[in-house]
Design a protein around this motif. Structure first.
Motif, PDB file in Angstrom:
ATOM      1  N   ASN A  27       3.869 -12.237 -22.482  1.00 38.67           N
ATOM      2  CA  ASN A  27       3.696 -12.771 -21.102  1.00 38.67           C
ATOM      3  C   ASN A  27       2.992 -11.886 -20.309  1.00 38.67           C
ATOM      4  OD1 ASN A  27       4.608 -15.518 -21.263  1.00 38.67           O
ATOM      5  ND2 ASN A  27       6.780 -14.819 -20.869  1.00 38.67           N
ATOM      6  N   PHE A  28       2.849 -10.585 -20.850  1.00 38.27           N
ATOM      7  CA  PHE A  28       2.251  -9.478 -20.130  1.00 38.27           C
ATOM      8  C   PHE A  28       1.156  -9.805 -19.442  1.00 38.27           C
ATOM      9  CE2 PHE A  28      -0.512  -5.752 -19.836  1.00 38.27           C
ATOM     10  CZ  PHE A  28       0.330  -4.906 -19.025  1.00 38.27           C
ATOM     11  N   GLY A  29       0.041 -10.433 -20.153  1.00 41.31           N
ATOM     12  CA  GLY A  29      -1.131 -10.584 -19.480  1.00 41.31           C
ATOM     13  C   GLY A  29      -1.030 -11.608 -18.290  1.00 41.31           C
ATOM     14  N   ARG A  30      -0.066 -12.432 -18.323  1.00 42.90           N
ATOM     15  CA  ARG A  30      -0.145 -13.553 -17.311  1.00 42.90           C
ATOM     16  C   ARG A  30       0.839 -12.666 -16.065  1.00 42.90           C
ATOM     17  NH1 ARG A  30       2.720 -17.867 -20.706  1.00 42.90           N
ATOM     18  NH2 ARG A  30       2.856 -19.028 -18.823  1.00 42.90           N
ATOM     19  N   ILE A  31       1.869 -11.758 -16.349  1.00 37.76           N
ATOM     20  CA  ILE A  31       2.321 -11.225 -15.396  1.00 37.76           C
ATOM     21  C   ILE A  31       1.704 -10.212 -14.723  1.00 37.76           C
ATOM     22  CG2 ILE A  31       4.268  -9.443 -15.190  1.00 37.76           C
ATOM     23  CD1 ILE A  31       5.686 -10.917 -17.530  1.00 37.76           C
ATOM     24  N   ASN A  32       0.742  -9.492 -15.582  1.00 41.30           N
ATOM     25  CA  ASN A  32      -0.278  -8.492 -15.054  1.00 41.30           C
ATOM     26  C   ASN A  32      -1.196  -9.045 -14.082  1.00 41.30           C
ATOM     27  OD1 ASN A  32      -0.794  -5.621 -15.086  1.00 41.30           O
ATOM     28  ND2 ASN A  32      -2.674  -6.167 -16.181  1.00 41.30           N
ATOM     29  N   GLU A  33      -1.715 -10.186 -14.246  1.00 38.20           N
ATOM     30  CA  GLU A  33      -2.598 -10.919 -13.413  1.00 38.20           C
ATOM     31  C   GLU A  33      -2.087 -11.032 -11.992  1.00 38.20           C
ATOM     32  OE1 GLU A  33      -5.306 -14.905 -12.994  1.00 38.20           O
ATOM     33  OE2 GLU A  33      -4.600 -14.087 -15.048  1.00 38.20           O
ATOM     34  N   ILE A  34      -0.912 -11.718 -12.015  1.00 44.47           N
ATOM     35  CA  ILE A  34      -0.304 -11.987 -10.705  1.00 44.47           C
ATOM     36  C   ILE A  34       0.191 -10.628  -9.935  1.00 44.47           C
ATOM     37  CG2 ILE A  34       1.684 -13.070  -9.578  1.00 44.47           C
ATOM     38  CD1 ILE A  34      -0.376 -15.001 -10.825  1.00 44.47           C
ATOM     39  N   TYR A  35       0.702  -9.938 -10.664  1.00 45.69           N
ATOM     40  CA  TYR A  35       1.102  -8.201 -10.219  1.00 45.69           C
ATOM     41  C   TYR A  35      -0.197  -7.686  -9.508  1.00 45.69           C
ATOM     42  CZ  TYR A  35       2.362  -3.405 -10.604  1.00 45.69           C
ATOM     43  OH  TYR A  35       2.558  -2.133 -10.273  1.00 45.69           O
ATOM     44  N   GLY A  36      -1.230  -7.712 -10.256  1.00 40.19           N
ATOM     45  CA  GLY A  36      -2.352  -7.156  -9.914  1.00 40.19           C
ATOM     46  C   GLY A  36      -3.048  -7.527  -8.389  1.00 40.19           C
ATOM     47  N   SER A  37      -2.762  -8.852  -8.221  1.00 39.37           N
ATOM     48  CA  SER A  37      -3.271  -9.302  -6.975  1.00 39.37           C
ATOM     49  C   SER A  37      -2.544  -9.063  -5.756  1.00 39.37           C
ATOM     50  CB  SER A  37      -3.069 -11.208  -7.076  1.00 39.37           C
ATOM     51  OG  SER A  37      -1.562 -11.480  -7.125  1.00 39.37           O
ATOM     52  N   TYR A  38      -1.330  -8.246  -5.727  1.00 39.14           N
ATOM     53  CA  TYR A  38      -0.701  -7.672  -4.942  1.00 39.14           C
ATOM     54  C   TYR A  38      -1.123  -6.285  -4.343  1.00 39.14           C
ATOM     55  CZ  TYR A  38       2.217 -11.672  -4.708  1.00 39.14           C
ATOM     56  OH  TYR A  38       2.633 -12.995  -4.796  1.00 39.14           O
ATOM     57  N   PHE A  39      -1.724  -5.811  -5.404  1.00 40.08           N
ATOM     58  CA  PHE A  39      -2.485  -4.477  -5.305  1.00 40.08           C
ATOM     59  C   PHE A  39      -3.863  -4.172  -5.421  1.00 40.08           C
ATOM     60  CE2 PHE A  39       1.906  -3.775  -7.028  1.00 40.08           C
ATOM     61  CZ  PHE A  39       2.486  -3.135  -5.979  1.00 40.08           C
ATOM     62  N   THR A  40      -4.424  -4.682  -4.423  1.00 43.44           N
ATOM     63  CA  THR A  40      -5.872  -5.042  -4.321  1.00 43.44           C
ATOM     64  C   THR A  40      -6.687  -3.464  -4.538  1.00 43.44           C
ATOM     65  OG1 THR A  40      -5.787  -5.138  -1.952  1.00 43.44           O
ATOM     66  CG2 THR A  40      -5.856  -7.089  -3.046  1.00 43.44           C
ATOM     67  N   SER A  41      -5.993  -2.387  -4.001  1.00 39.19           N
ATOM     68  CA  SER A  41      -6.878  -1.155  -4.118  1.00 39.19           C
ATOM     69  C   SER A  41      -5.644  -0.152  -4.343  1.00 39.19           C
ATOM     70  CB  SER A  41      -7.414  -0.688  -2.867  1.00 39.19           C
ATOM     71  OG  SER A  41      -6.911  -0.609  -1.704  1.00 39.19           O
ATOM     72  N   ASN A  42      -5.987   0.805  -5.255  1.00 40.62           N
ATOM     73  CA  ASN A  42      -5.053   2.209  -5.491  1.00 40.62           C
ATOM     74  C   ASN A  42      -3.705   1.426  -5.826  1.00 40.62           C
ATOM     75  OD1 ASN A  42      -7.165   3.897  -4.426  1.00 40.62           O
ATOM     76  ND2 ASN A  42      -6.421   3.450  -2.309  1.00 40.62           N
ATOM     77  N   PRO A  43      -3.726   0.912  -7.081  1.00 44.01           N
ATOM     78  CA  PRO A  43      -2.591   0.572  -7.563  1.00 44.01           C
ATOM     79  C   PRO A  43      -1.579   1.641  -8.167  1.00 44.01           C
ATOM     80  CG  PRO A  43      -4.090   0.287  -9.318  1.00 44.01           C
ATOM     81  CD  PRO A  43      -4.906   0.749  -7.989  1.00 44.01           C
ATOM     82  N   PRO A  44      -0.319   1.512  -7.780  1.00 38.93           N
ATOM     83  CA  PRO A  44       0.482   2.462  -8.127  1.00 38.93           C
ATOM     84  C   PRO A  44       0.677   2.929  -9.557  1.00 38.93           C
ATOM     85  CG  PRO A  44       1.895   0.332  -7.830  1.00 38.93           C
ATOM     86  CD  PRO A  44       0.276   0.321  -7.624  1.00 38.93           C
ATOM     87  N   ALA A  45       1.460   3.848  -9.896  1.00 43.40           N
ATOM     88  CA  ALA A  45       1.971   4.160 -11.299  1.00 43.40           C
ATOM     89  C   ALA A  45       2.875   3.012 -11.831  1.00 43.40           C
ATOM     90  CB  ALA A  45       2.584   5.621 -11.254  1.00 43.40           C
ATOM     91  N   SER A  72       0.664  -1.203   0.069  1.00 44.76           N
ATOM     92  CA  SER A  72       0.053   0.045  -0.197  1.00 44.76           C
ATOM     93  C   SER A  72       0.959   1.234  -0.084  1.00 44.76           C
ATOM     94  CB  SER A  72      -1.005   0.218   1.294  1.00 44.76           C
ATOM     95  OG  SER A  72      -0.204   0.143   2.389  1.00 44.76           O
ATOM     96  N   ASN A  73       2.145   1.151   0.337  1.00 42.30           N
ATOM     97  CA  ASN A  73       3.172   2.253   0.394  1.00 42.30           C
ATOM     98  C   ASN A  73       3.619   2.442  -1.043  1.00 42.30           C
ATOM     99  OD1 ASN A  73       3.508   1.083   3.207  1.00 42.30           O
ATOM    100  ND2 ASN A  73       3.439   3.096   3.267  1.00 42.30           N
ATOM    101  N   VAL A  74       3.437   1.624  -1.882  1.00 46.13           N
ATOM    102  CA  VAL A  74       4.214   1.664  -3.258  1.00 46.13           C
ATOM    103  C   VAL A  74       3.538   2.839  -4.266  1.00 46.13           C
ATOM    104  CG1 VAL A  74       4.968   0.510  -5.274  1.00 46.13           C
ATOM    105  CG2 VAL A  74       4.929  -0.626  -3.032  1.00 46.13           C
ATOM    106  N   LEU A  75       4.573   3.744  -4.629  1.00 47.09           N
ATOM    107  CA  LEU A  75       3.989   4.595  -5.547  1.00 47.09           C
ATOM    108  C   LEU A  75       4.223   4.600  -7.088  1.00 47.09           C
ATOM    109  CD1 LEU A  75       5.704   7.915  -3.586  1.00 47.09           C
ATOM    110  CD2 LEU A  75       3.281   7.100  -3.625  1.00 47.09           C
TER     111      LEU A  75
END
Length: 126
Positions: free
Chosen positions: A85-103, A71-74
């Protein structure tokens, strides 16, 4: 400007002349993490999903050592060897930012350290 070096035993040791992270004035700059298992030093390479999870776990360990979490990540920078592989990476990455994803930016590169498929760095603020 004074800064503090941040190192976590729960993330892989640097493989070159750099620190896992540095903190200055409440801002944490985390070096790019690759899918190295911190205890074994072995690459996680069974799938792009497993690689991405390991990268995120490494980032999380460094954030935790600095008294932060995702939650501190900007901002994040994602480097991928194959944009297919972007879609597969993005799905996993997104699971770590459940609200207010960073830039973020995602860039395809020709080669990464140890010939991994994904590397991610971040900037966080306390």
């Amino acid at each position: 400007m004074a800064h503090t070096i941040i190192n976590s035993q729960n993330a892989p040791a640097p493989i070159g002349p750099y620190s896992q992270a540095t903190m200055a004035n409440g801002t944490l700059y985390v070096s790019g993490q690759i899918p190295l298992h911190p205890q074994t030093g072995e690459l996680v390479s069974s799938s792009i999903e497993d690689e991405t999870h390991q990268v995120m776990k490494n980032l999380e360990a460094i954030l935790t050592e600095a008294g932060m979490d995702f939650s501190n990540v900007l901002k994040c920078s994602i480097f991928v060897k194959d944009m297919n592989n972007f879609g597969r990476i993005n799905e996993i990455y997104g699971s770590y930012f459940t609200s207010n994803p960073p830039a973020r930016e995602t860039v395809e590169v020709s080669r990464l350290p140890k010939d991994v498929n994904v590397e991610i760095s971040c900037i966080a603020f306390k």
